[in-house]
Design an enzyme around this catalytic site. Sequence first.
Site, PDB file in Angstrom:
ATOM      1  CB  CYS A  27      -0.930  -0.005   1.197  1.00  0.00           C
ATOM      2  SG  CYS A  27      -1.397  -1.657   1.730  1.00  0.00           S
ATOM      3  CG  HIS A  67      -6.420   2.205   0.032  1.00  0.00           C
ATOM      4  ND1 HIS A  67      -5.223   2.770  -0.371  1.00  0.00           N
ATOM      5  CD2 HIS A  67      -6.074   1.132   0.790  1.00  0.00           C
ATOM      6  CE1 HIS A  67      -4.218   2.055   0.112  1.00  0.00           C
ATOM      7  NE2 HIS A  67      -4.695   1.062   0.814  1.00  0.00           N
TER       8      HIS A  67
END
Lengths: 387, 136
Positions: free
Chosen positions: A86, A335
Amino acid sequence: MVRNVAIIGTGMTKFGEHWEKSLRDLIAEAGAKAVDDAGISGKDIQAIYGGTMSAGRLNGQEHIGALIADTLGLNPLPSTRIEAACASGGVALREAYLMIAGGHYDVVVAGGAEKMTDVYTEQASLALGGAADQEWEAFFGATFPALYALLARRHMYEYGTTEEQMARVSVVNHHNAALNPLAQYPYPITVDDVMKSAPIAEPLKLLDCSPLTDGAAAVVLASEDFAKKMCQEPVWIKSSAQASDTLPLHDRRLVTAIDASVLAGKQALERAKLKHKDISVLEVHDCFSIAGIIAVEDLGFTRKGEGGKAFEEGVFDLGSDVSINTSGGLKACGHPVGATGIKQAVEVTLQLQGKAGKRQVDAEYGMTHNVGGSGATVVVHTYGRDV
Amino acid sequence: MPHRKSLALVWRRREQRYKMVGTRCATCDGHFFPPRGFCPNCRRKGRIEEKEMAGTGKVFSYTTVYAPLEGFEELAPYVMAIVQLDEGPRLTAMLCDVEPEDVEIDMPIRAVFRKISEDGKSGIIHYGYKFRPNKK
Ligand SMILES: [Zn+2]
Protein backbone atom coordinates in the site's frame (compact mmCIF):
# COMPACT_ATOMS: atom_id res chain seq x y z
CA MET A 1 25.16 18.07 -2.44
CA VAL A 2 21.43 17.44 -2.24
CA ARG A 3 19.36 19.61 -4.58
CA ASN A 4 15.93 21.07 -3.88
CA VAL A 5 12.98 19.36 -5.52
CA ALA A 6 9.56 20.80 -6.33
CA ILE A 7 6.20 19.44 -7.38
CA ILE A 8 5.26 21.47 -10.48
CA GLY A 9 2.19 19.58 -11.66
CA THR A 10 -0.48 17.25 -10.31
CA GLY A 11 -3.22 15.10 -11.78
CA MET A 12 -5.61 12.41 -10.66
CA THR A 13 -8.66 10.54 -11.85
CA LYS A 14 -11.85 10.43 -9.87
CA PHE A 15 -11.52 7.62 -7.33
CA GLY A 16 -14.29 5.03 -7.45
CA GLU A 17 -15.53 2.09 -9.49
CA HIS A 18 -14.55 2.68 -13.11
CA TRP A 19 -16.02 -0.32 -14.89
CA GLU A 20 -15.63 1.45 -18.22
CA LYS A 21 -11.92 2.20 -17.76
CA SER A 22 -8.85 -0.06 -17.76
CA LEU A 23 -5.66 0.30 -15.73
CA ARG A 24 -4.12 1.79 -18.86
CA ASP A 25 -6.95 4.34 -19.24
CA LEU A 26 -6.57 5.46 -15.62
CA ILE A 27 -2.81 5.90 -15.99
CA ALA A 28 -3.26 7.85 -19.22
CA GLU A 29 -5.78 10.20 -17.64
CA ALA A 30 -3.80 10.98 -14.48
CA GLY A 31 -0.47 11.23 -16.31
CA ALA A 32 -1.78 13.58 -19.00
CA LYS A 33 -3.43 15.81 -16.39
CA ALA A 34 -0.21 16.11 -14.39
CA VAL A 35 1.91 16.94 -17.43
CA ASP A 36 -0.68 19.49 -18.64
CA ASP A 37 -0.86 21.03 -15.18
CA ALA A 38 2.93 21.40 -15.15
CA GLY A 39 2.76 23.14 -18.50
CA ILE A 40 5.68 21.14 -19.86
CA SER A 41 6.04 18.95 -22.91
CA GLY A 42 6.88 15.28 -23.05
CA LYS A 43 10.42 15.98 -24.17
CA ASP A 44 11.19 17.76 -20.86
CA ILE A 45 10.59 14.53 -18.92
CA GLN A 46 13.61 12.32 -18.24
CA ALA A 47 12.30 9.38 -16.19
CA ILE A 48 9.16 7.78 -14.73
CA TYR A 49 8.48 5.94 -11.47
CA GLY A 50 5.11 4.26 -11.06
CA GLY A 51 3.68 2.54 -8.00
CA THR A 52 1.23 -0.35 -8.20
CA MET A 53 0.80 -3.10 -5.66
CA SER A 54 -0.89 -5.93 -7.43
CA ALA A 55 -1.52 -5.38 -11.14
CA GLY A 56 -0.43 -8.99 -11.67
CA ARG A 57 -3.12 -10.42 -9.40
CA LEU A 58 -5.81 -7.86 -10.18
CA ASN A 59 -5.34 -7.35 -13.92
CA GLY A 60 -3.00 -10.16 -14.99
CA GLN A 61 -0.63 -7.41 -16.07
CA GLU A 62 3.00 -7.09 -14.99
CA HIS A 63 5.73 -5.04 -16.66
CA ILE A 64 3.99 -1.87 -15.50
CA GLY A 65 7.01 0.39 -16.06
CA ALA A 66 6.84 -0.30 -19.78
CA LEU A 67 3.06 0.01 -19.79
CA ILE A 68 3.24 3.49 -18.26
CA ALA A 69 5.86 4.83 -20.68
CA ASP A 70 4.00 3.34 -23.63
CA THR A 71 0.60 4.63 -22.47
CA LEU A 72 1.87 8.16 -21.88
CA GLY A 73 3.73 8.22 -25.21
CA LEU A 74 7.02 8.59 -23.36
CA ASN A 75 9.12 5.86 -24.95
CA PRO A 76 12.11 5.47 -24.80
CA LEU A 77 12.40 7.04 -21.32
CA PRO A 78 13.50 4.82 -18.43
CA SER A 79 10.30 3.80 -16.63
CA THR A 80 10.31 1.77 -13.43
CA ARG A 81 7.54 0.11 -11.45
CA ILE A 82 7.77 0.32 -7.66
CA GLU A 83 6.00 -2.18 -5.39
CA ALA A 84 5.79 -1.69 -1.64
CA ALA A 85 2.23 -2.91 -1.03
CA CYS A 86 0.00 0.00 0.00
CA ALA A 87 3.09 2.27 0.16
CA SER A 88 3.93 1.71 -3.52
CA GLY A 89 2.90 5.26 -4.49
CA GLY A 90 4.79 6.93 -1.65
CA VAL A 91 7.94 4.97 -2.40
CA ALA A 92 7.64 5.82 -6.12
CA LEU A 93 7.45 9.49 -5.13
CA ARG A 94 10.52 9.09 -2.94
CA GLU A 95 12.53 7.38 -5.69
CA ALA A 96 11.68 10.19 -8.10
CA TYR A 97 12.60 12.76 -5.45
CA LEU A 98 15.94 11.07 -4.73
CA MET A 99 16.85 10.96 -8.42
CA ILE A 100 16.40 14.72 -8.78
CA ALA A 101 17.89 15.55 -5.38
CA GLY A 102 20.92 13.46 -6.32
CA GLY A 103 21.40 15.32 -9.58
CA HIS A 104 20.59 12.46 -11.95
CA TYR A 105 17.55 14.11 -13.57
CA ASP A 106 15.80 17.48 -13.69
CA VAL A 107 12.23 16.41 -14.49
CA VAL A 108 10.63 13.13 -13.39
CA VAL A 109 7.03 11.88 -13.33
CA ALA A 110 5.97 9.90 -10.26
CA GLY A 111 2.64 8.12 -10.40
CA GLY A 112 0.55 5.39 -8.89
CA ALA A 113 -2.44 3.36 -10.01
CA GLU A 114 -4.60 0.40 -9.08
CA LYS A 115 -7.54 -1.09 -10.94
CA MET A 116 -9.27 -3.22 -8.30
CA THR A 117 -12.80 -3.84 -9.55
CA ASP A 118 -11.86 -6.05 -12.51
CA VAL A 119 -11.97 -9.03 -10.13
CA TYR A 120 -14.49 -10.22 -7.54
CA THR A 121 -14.09 -9.04 -3.97
CA GLU A 122 -12.62 -12.39 -2.83
CA GLN A 123 -9.84 -12.14 -5.42
CA ALA A 124 -9.15 -8.54 -4.47
CA SER A 125 -8.96 -9.56 -0.81
CA LEU A 126 -6.44 -12.27 -1.65
CA ALA A 127 -4.35 -9.78 -3.61
CA LEU A 128 -4.41 -7.29 -0.73
CA GLY A 129 -3.54 -10.13 1.63
CA GLY A 130 -0.26 -10.28 -0.27
CA ALA A 131 0.83 -7.31 1.84
CA ALA A 132 0.78 -9.62 4.87
CA ASP A 133 3.12 -12.55 5.56
CA GLN A 134 1.74 -15.39 3.43
CA GLU A 135 3.51 -18.20 5.31
CA TRP A 136 3.00 -17.03 8.90
CA GLU A 137 -0.14 -14.89 8.87
CA ALA A 138 -2.38 -15.63 5.88
CA PHE A 139 -1.76 -19.41 5.89
CA PHE A 140 -3.36 -19.65 9.34
CA GLY A 141 -6.44 -17.61 8.34
CA ALA A 142 -5.46 -14.00 9.05
CA THR A 143 -7.13 -11.59 6.63
CA PHE A 144 -5.70 -8.12 6.11
CA PRO A 145 -8.48 -6.45 8.19
CA ALA A 146 -7.81 -9.08 10.90
CA LEU A 147 -4.25 -7.79 11.33
CA TYR A 148 -5.46 -4.24 11.96
CA ALA A 149 -8.17 -5.64 14.22
CA LEU A 150 -5.45 -7.33 16.30
CA LEU A 151 -3.71 -3.99 16.52
CA ALA A 152 -7.00 -2.29 17.46
CA ARG A 153 -7.88 -4.79 20.19
CA ARG A 154 -4.49 -4.43 21.86
CA HIS A 155 -4.71 -0.62 21.61
CA MET A 156 -8.14 -0.74 23.28
CA TYR A 157 -6.71 -2.98 26.02
CA GLU A 158 -3.63 -0.86 26.74
CA TYR A 159 -5.04 2.65 26.30
CA GLY A 160 -8.80 2.37 26.67
CA THR A 161 -9.44 3.40 23.06
CA THR A 162 -13.10 2.85 22.18
CA GLU A 163 -14.93 1.72 19.06
CA GLU A 164 -16.74 5.08 19.03
CA GLN A 165 -13.38 6.88 18.92
CA MET A 166 -12.32 4.74 15.98
CA ALA A 167 -15.63 5.51 14.27
CA ARG A 168 -14.80 9.23 14.61
CA VAL A 169 -11.85 8.72 12.24
CA SER A 170 -14.23 7.51 9.52
CA VAL A 171 -16.62 10.37 10.28
CA VAL A 172 -13.84 12.98 9.84
CA ASN A 173 -12.76 11.38 6.56
CA HIS A 174 -16.29 11.33 5.16
CA HIS A 175 -16.87 14.94 6.21
CA ASN A 176 -13.86 16.01 4.15
CA ALA A 177 -14.62 13.70 1.22
CA ALA A 178 -18.02 15.37 0.88
CA LEU A 179 -16.07 18.51 -0.14
CA ASN A 180 -13.83 16.67 -2.62
CA PRO A 181 -15.37 16.10 -6.08
CA LEU A 182 -12.83 13.34 -6.84
CA ALA A 183 -13.63 11.29 -3.73
CA GLN A 184 -15.23 7.85 -3.97
CA TYR A 185 -17.74 8.49 -1.15
CA PRO A 186 -18.47 12.24 -1.16
CA TYR A 187 -21.06 12.22 1.63
CA PRO A 188 -21.04 12.49 5.43
CA ILE A 189 -21.68 9.60 7.82
CA THR A 190 -22.27 9.44 11.59
CA VAL A 191 -20.65 7.51 14.44
CA ASP A 192 -23.90 5.59 14.66
CA ASP A 193 -23.64 4.55 10.98
CA VAL A 194 -20.19 3.12 11.66
CA MET A 195 -21.26 1.35 14.86
CA LYS A 196 -24.21 -0.29 13.09
CA SER A 197 -22.26 -1.43 10.01
CA ALA A 198 -21.52 -5.12 9.51
CA PRO A 199 -18.65 -6.70 11.46
CA ILE A 200 -15.59 -7.51 9.31
CA ALA A 201 -12.98 -8.45 11.91
CA GLU A 202 -14.12 -7.35 15.35
CA PRO A 203 -13.71 -4.69 16.62
CA LEU A 204 -13.51 -3.38 13.03
CA LYS A 205 -16.75 -2.95 11.09
CA LEU A 206 -17.38 -2.25 7.41
CA LEU A 207 -17.27 1.53 7.86
CA ASP A 208 -13.95 1.29 9.73
CA CYS A 209 -12.38 -0.13 6.55
CA SER A 210 -11.15 1.58 3.39
CA PRO A 211 -12.89 0.35 0.23
CA LEU A 212 -11.79 -1.28 -3.03
CA THR A 213 -11.15 1.53 -5.50
CA ASP A 214 -10.04 2.16 -9.06
CA GLY A 215 -7.91 5.22 -9.60
CA ALA A 216 -4.62 6.79 -10.56
CA ALA A 217 -2.64 9.87 -9.56
CA ALA A 218 0.54 11.50 -10.83
CA VAL A 219 2.86 14.37 -10.00
CA VAL A 220 5.63 16.03 -11.99
CA LEU A 221 8.79 16.71 -9.98
CA ALA A 222 11.50 19.13 -11.02
CA SER A 223 14.84 20.49 -9.86
CA GLU A 224 15.00 24.01 -8.43
CA ASP A 225 16.38 25.57 -11.63
CA PHE A 226 13.71 24.00 -13.81
CA ALA A 227 10.89 24.67 -11.34
CA LYS A 228 11.72 28.35 -10.94
CA LYS A 229 11.87 28.79 -14.70
CA MET A 230 8.72 26.87 -15.55
CA CYS A 231 6.32 27.07 -12.62
CA GLN A 232 4.46 29.97 -10.96
CA GLU A 233 3.61 28.11 -7.76
CA PRO A 234 5.91 25.18 -7.11
CA VAL A 235 5.38 23.21 -3.90
CA TRP A 236 8.68 22.09 -2.44
CA ILE A 237 9.30 18.64 -1.07
CA LYS A 238 11.05 19.62 2.14
CA SER A 239 12.05 16.09 3.11
CA SER A 240 11.58 12.39 2.42
CA ALA A 241 12.08 9.46 4.81
CA GLN A 242 11.40 5.74 4.62
CA ALA A 243 11.70 2.91 7.16
CA SER A 244 11.10 -0.84 7.30
CA ASP A 245 10.07 -3.32 9.99
CA THR A 246 9.28 -7.04 10.23
CA LEU A 247 6.84 -8.33 7.62
CA PRO A 248 4.46 -10.03 10.08
CA LEU A 249 2.78 -7.86 12.70
CA HIS A 250 3.41 -10.33 15.54
CA ASP A 251 7.22 -10.03 15.31
CA ARG A 252 7.30 -6.28 15.98
CA ARG A 253 8.53 -4.65 19.18
CA LEU A 254 5.02 -3.27 19.74
CA VAL A 255 1.64 -4.16 18.29
CA THR A 256 0.08 -0.85 19.37
CA ALA A 257 2.48 1.35 17.41
CA ILE A 258 4.19 1.22 14.03
CA ASP A 259 7.87 1.81 14.75
CA ALA A 260 8.61 2.50 11.08
CA SER A 261 6.13 5.43 11.25
CA VAL A 262 7.78 6.78 14.39
CA LEU A 263 11.21 6.68 12.75
CA ALA A 264 10.26 7.96 9.30
CA GLY A 265 8.14 10.73 10.83
CA LYS A 266 10.97 11.87 13.09
CA GLN A 267 13.51 11.81 10.26
CA ALA A 268 11.18 13.69 7.92
CA LEU A 269 10.70 16.55 10.40
CA GLU A 270 14.40 16.72 11.28
CA ARG A 271 15.53 16.76 7.64
CA ALA A 272 13.07 19.56 6.85
CA LYS A 273 13.96 21.43 10.05
CA LEU A 274 10.24 21.59 10.83
CA LYS A 275 8.32 21.16 14.07
CA HIS A 276 4.91 19.59 14.61
CA LYS A 277 3.28 22.99 15.03
CA ASP A 278 4.48 23.99 11.53
CA ILE A 279 2.42 21.24 9.88
CA SER A 280 -1.19 22.27 9.32
CA VAL A 281 -2.26 19.79 6.68
CA LEU A 282 -1.57 16.09 7.12
CA GLU A 283 -2.59 13.08 5.05
CA VAL A 284 -2.30 9.89 7.13
CA HIS A 285 -2.65 6.28 6.00
CA ASP A 286 -6.04 5.35 7.47
CA CYS A 287 -6.55 2.02 5.69
CA PHE A 288 -8.57 1.19 8.81
CA SER A 289 -9.88 3.67 11.38
CA ILE A 290 -7.47 2.41 14.05
CA ALA A 291 -4.59 3.12 11.66
CA GLY A 292 -5.54 6.81 11.67
CA ILE A 293 -5.41 6.87 15.48
CA ILE A 294 -2.08 5.08 15.61
CA ALA A 295 -0.67 7.33 12.87
CA VAL A 296 -1.26 10.58 14.77
CA GLU A 297 0.36 9.01 17.85
CA ASP A 298 3.34 7.57 15.96
CA LEU A 299 3.95 10.82 14.09
CA GLY A 300 3.87 12.72 17.40
CA PHE A 301 0.76 14.83 16.86
CA THR A 302 -0.67 13.42 20.11
CA ARG A 303 0.85 11.53 23.01
CA LYS A 304 0.84 7.73 22.84
CA GLY A 305 -2.59 6.36 23.60
CA GLU A 306 -4.40 9.68 23.15
CA GLY A 307 -5.13 9.51 19.42
CA GLY A 308 -8.67 8.22 19.85
CA LYS A 309 -9.54 10.94 22.33
CA ALA A 310 -8.06 13.61 20.04
CA PHE A 311 -10.23 12.50 17.10
CA GLU A 312 -13.24 12.44 19.41
CA GLU A 313 -12.55 16.00 20.59
CA GLY A 314 -12.29 17.31 17.03
CA VAL A 315 -8.58 18.12 17.25
CA PHE A 316 -8.06 17.01 13.63
CA ASP A 317 -11.28 18.36 12.08
CA LEU A 318 -11.10 20.43 8.89
CA GLY A 319 -9.82 23.93 9.67
CA SER A 320 -8.27 23.05 13.05
CA ASP A 321 -4.54 23.52 13.81
CA VAL A 322 -3.79 20.26 11.99
CA SER A 323 -6.39 19.28 9.41
CA ILE A 324 -6.15 15.56 8.78
CA ASN A 325 -7.04 13.86 5.52
CA THR A 326 -8.58 16.86 3.78
CA SER A 327 -8.90 14.59 0.71
CA GLY A 328 -11.21 12.24 2.60
CA GLY A 329 -8.40 9.83 3.38
CA LEU A 330 -8.22 6.22 2.32
CA LYS A 331 -11.61 5.59 3.93
CA ALA A 332 -13.71 8.07 1.97
CA CYS A 333 -11.60 9.41 -0.90
CA GLY A 334 -10.86 5.76 -1.67
CA HIS A 335 -7.82 3.50 -1.67
CA PRO A 336 -6.61 2.42 -5.12
CA VAL A 337 -3.63 0.92 -3.36
CA GLY A 338 -0.72 1.95 -5.58
CA ALA A 339 -2.20 5.41 -6.19
CA THR A 340 -2.75 6.35 -2.56
CA GLY A 341 0.74 7.64 -1.74
CA ILE A 342 0.69 9.89 -4.81
CA LYS A 343 -2.86 11.09 -4.13
CA GLN A 344 -1.69 12.21 -0.69
CA ALA A 345 1.03 14.32 -2.34
CA VAL A 346 -1.49 15.73 -4.83
CA GLU A 347 -3.81 16.73 -1.99
CA VAL A 348 -1.13 18.48 0.07
CA THR A 349 0.14 20.25 -3.06
CA LEU A 350 -3.35 21.55 -3.89
CA GLN A 351 -3.75 22.74 -0.29
CA LEU A 352 -0.43 24.61 -0.34
CA GLN A 353 -1.27 26.14 -3.73
CA GLY A 354 -4.65 27.31 -2.46
CA LYS A 355 -6.43 25.16 -5.04
CA ALA A 356 -8.33 22.78 -2.75
CA GLY A 357 -11.76 24.31 -3.35
CA LYS A 358 -14.36 23.87 -0.62
CA ARG A 359 -11.98 21.91 1.59
CA GLN A 360 -9.21 24.56 1.46
CA VAL A 361 -7.42 25.17 4.76
CA ASP A 362 -4.79 27.75 5.71
CA ALA A 363 -1.46 25.93 5.51
CA GLU A 364 2.21 26.76 5.11
CA TYR A 365 3.56 23.22 5.50
CA GLY A 366 2.13 19.75 5.00
CA MET A 367 3.01 16.10 5.56
CA THR A 368 2.04 12.77 3.97
CA HIS A 369 2.26 9.37 5.68
CA ASN A 370 1.98 6.21 3.56
CA VAL A 371 2.09 2.69 5.07
CA GLY A 372 2.71 -0.66 3.40
CA GLY A 373 0.96 -3.72 4.83
CA SER A 374 0.51 -3.67 8.59
CA GLY A 375 3.52 -1.33 8.96
CA ALA A 376 6.50 -3.12 7.41
CA THR A 377 7.11 -0.15 5.09
CA VAL A 378 6.44 3.49 5.93
CA VAL A 379 7.28 6.53 3.84
CA VAL A 380 6.80 10.12 5.04
CA HIS A 381 7.22 13.37 3.09
CA THR A 382 6.98 17.01 4.14
CA TYR A 383 6.07 19.90 1.84
CA GLY A 384 6.27 23.68 1.93
CA ARG A 385 5.59 26.81 -0.09
CA ASP A 386 9.11 28.15 0.39
CA VAL A 387 12.17 26.46 -1.04
CA MET B 1 -6.10 -20.93 -6.03
CA PRO B 2 -3.98 -19.10 -3.47
CA HIS B 3 -0.35 -19.85 -4.16
CA ARG B 4 0.52 -19.81 -0.48
CA LYS B 5 -0.61 -23.44 -0.52
CA SER B 6 1.53 -25.18 -3.14
CA LEU B 7 2.63 -28.69 -2.27
CA ALA B 8 6.33 -27.76 -2.16
CA LEU B 9 5.66 -24.85 0.16
CA VAL B 10 3.61 -26.99 2.53
CA TRP B 11 6.26 -29.71 2.56
CA ARG B 12 9.17 -27.43 3.44
CA ARG B 13 7.31 -25.83 6.36
CA ARG B 14 6.05 -29.09 7.94
CA GLU B 15 8.58 -29.21 10.80
CA GLN B 16 7.48 -25.78 11.94
CA ARG B 17 3.77 -26.06 11.32
CA TYR B 18 3.39 -29.63 12.66
CA LYS B 19 5.84 -29.59 15.58
CA MET B 20 6.63 -25.91 16.19
CA VAL B 21 10.34 -26.40 15.64
CA GLY B 22 12.05 -23.04 15.99
CA THR B 23 15.57 -22.00 16.93
CA ARG B 24 17.39 -20.78 20.02
CA CYS B 25 20.57 -18.70 20.26
CA ALA B 26 22.95 -20.30 22.78
CA THR B 27 24.78 -16.99 23.24
CA CYS B 28 21.83 -14.86 24.40
CA ASP B 29 19.11 -17.50 25.01
CA GLY B 30 16.87 -15.73 22.49
CA HIS B 31 14.13 -18.00 21.10
CA PHE B 32 12.89 -17.68 17.54
CA PHE B 33 9.74 -18.99 15.99
CA PRO B 34 9.46 -19.21 13.01
CA PRO B 35 13.15 -20.23 13.10
CA ARG B 36 15.80 -17.66 12.30
CA GLY B 37 19.07 -18.74 10.76
CA PHE B 38 21.04 -16.08 12.60
CA CYS B 39 20.50 -14.19 15.84
CA PRO B 40 19.45 -10.54 15.29
CA ASN B 41 20.78 -9.66 18.77
CA CYS B 42 24.22 -11.31 18.58
CA ARG B 43 24.67 -11.42 14.79
CA ARG B 44 28.06 -13.06 14.08
CA LYS B 45 28.55 -14.02 17.73
CA GLY B 46 25.25 -15.88 17.85
CA ARG B 47 25.14 -19.70 18.07
CA ILE B 48 21.88 -20.95 16.60
CA GLU B 49 20.46 -24.39 17.45
CA GLU B 50 17.14 -26.09 16.77
CA LYS B 51 14.55 -25.81 19.53
CA GLU B 52 11.05 -27.24 19.70
CA MET B 53 8.64 -24.82 21.38
CA ALA B 54 6.53 -26.21 24.25
CA GLY B 55 3.39 -24.87 22.57
CA THR B 56 2.07 -23.05 25.62
CA GLY B 57 1.46 -19.34 25.94
CA LYS B 58 -1.22 -16.70 26.24
CA VAL B 59 -3.44 -14.52 24.09
CA PHE B 60 -1.72 -11.22 23.30
CA SER B 61 -4.50 -9.87 21.06
CA TYR B 62 -7.47 -11.35 19.21
CA THR B 63 -10.20 -10.67 16.66
CA THR B 64 -13.29 -12.46 15.44
CA VAL B 65 -13.14 -12.71 11.65
CA TYR B 66 -16.50 -12.47 9.85
CA ALA B 67 -15.14 -11.93 6.32
CA PRO B 68 -12.86 -14.96 5.83
CA LEU B 69 -10.15 -15.74 3.33
CA GLU B 70 -10.83 -18.20 0.53
CA GLY B 71 -10.56 -21.72 1.97
CA PHE B 72 -11.73 -20.65 5.44
CA GLU B 73 -15.41 -19.93 4.61
CA GLU B 74 -16.81 -22.87 6.58
CA LEU B 75 -15.07 -21.78 9.76
CA ALA B 76 -16.33 -18.17 9.84
CA PRO B 77 -16.79 -16.48 12.18
CA TYR B 78 -13.47 -17.64 13.65
CA VAL B 79 -11.06 -16.16 16.14
CA MET B 80 -7.53 -15.18 15.11
CA ALA B 81 -4.99 -14.28 17.76
CA ILE B 82 -1.48 -13.05 18.26
CA VAL B 83 -0.09 -15.66 20.64
CA GLN B 84 2.73 -14.93 23.06
CA LEU B 85 4.63 -18.20 23.57
CA ASP B 86 6.11 -18.88 27.00
CA GLU B 87 9.57 -18.98 25.37
CA GLY B 88 9.08 -15.40 24.14
CA PRO B 89 8.27 -15.40 20.43
CA ARG B 90 4.88 -14.24 19.18
CA LEU B 91 2.95 -15.79 16.32
CA THR B 92 -0.40 -15.53 14.56
CA ALA B 93 -2.81 -18.47 14.86
CA MET B 94 -6.46 -19.44 14.98
CA LEU B 95 -8.07 -20.23 18.33
CA CYS B 96 -10.28 -23.34 18.58
CA ASP B 97 -12.55 -25.07 21.11
CA VAL B 98 -13.64 -21.69 22.48
CA GLU B 99 -16.52 -19.31 21.84
CA PRO B 100 -15.49 -15.86 20.54
CA GLU B 101 -17.14 -14.11 23.52
CA ASP B 102 -15.08 -16.16 25.99
CA VAL B 103 -11.70 -15.10 24.59
CA GLU B 104 -9.72 -12.48 26.49
CA ILE B 105 -6.22 -11.02 26.49
CA ASP B 106 -3.77 -12.99 28.71
CA MET B 107 -5.92 -16.13 28.55
CA PRO B 108 -3.64 -19.23 28.86
CA ILE B 109 -3.63 -21.34 25.70
CA ARG B 110 -1.79 -24.31 24.23
CA ALA B 111 -1.07 -25.53 20.71
CA VAL B 112 -2.99 -28.39 19.13
CA PHE B 113 -2.47 -30.01 15.72
CA ARG B 114 -5.45 -29.40 13.44
CA LYS B 115 -6.66 -29.04 9.88
CA ILE B 116 -6.12 -25.41 8.88
CA SER B 117 -7.84 -25.15 5.50
CA GLU B 118 -8.82 -27.01 2.38
CA ASP B 119 -8.20 -26.03 -1.25
CA GLY B 120 -11.68 -26.68 -2.56
CA LYS B 121 -13.35 -30.11 -2.59
CA SER B 122 -10.60 -32.01 -4.39
CA GLY B 123 -7.67 -29.92 -3.23
CA ILE B 124 -5.02 -30.70 -0.65
CA ILE B 125 -5.80 -30.33 3.04
CA HIS B 126 -3.45 -28.14 5.06
CA TYR B 127 -2.48 -28.95 8.61
CA GLY B 128 -0.76 -26.98 11.32
CA TYR B 129 -1.16 -25.55 14.81
CA LYS B 130 -4.16 -23.87 16.34
CA PHE B 131 -4.42 -22.86 19.99
CA ARG B 132 -7.07 -23.81 22.54
CA PRO B 133 -7.71 -22.76 26.15
CA ASN B 134 -5.21 -24.31 28.57
CA LYS B 135 -7.08 -24.91 31.80
CA LYS B 136 -4.67 -24.99 34.72
ZN1 LIG C 1 21.82 -14.25 20.36
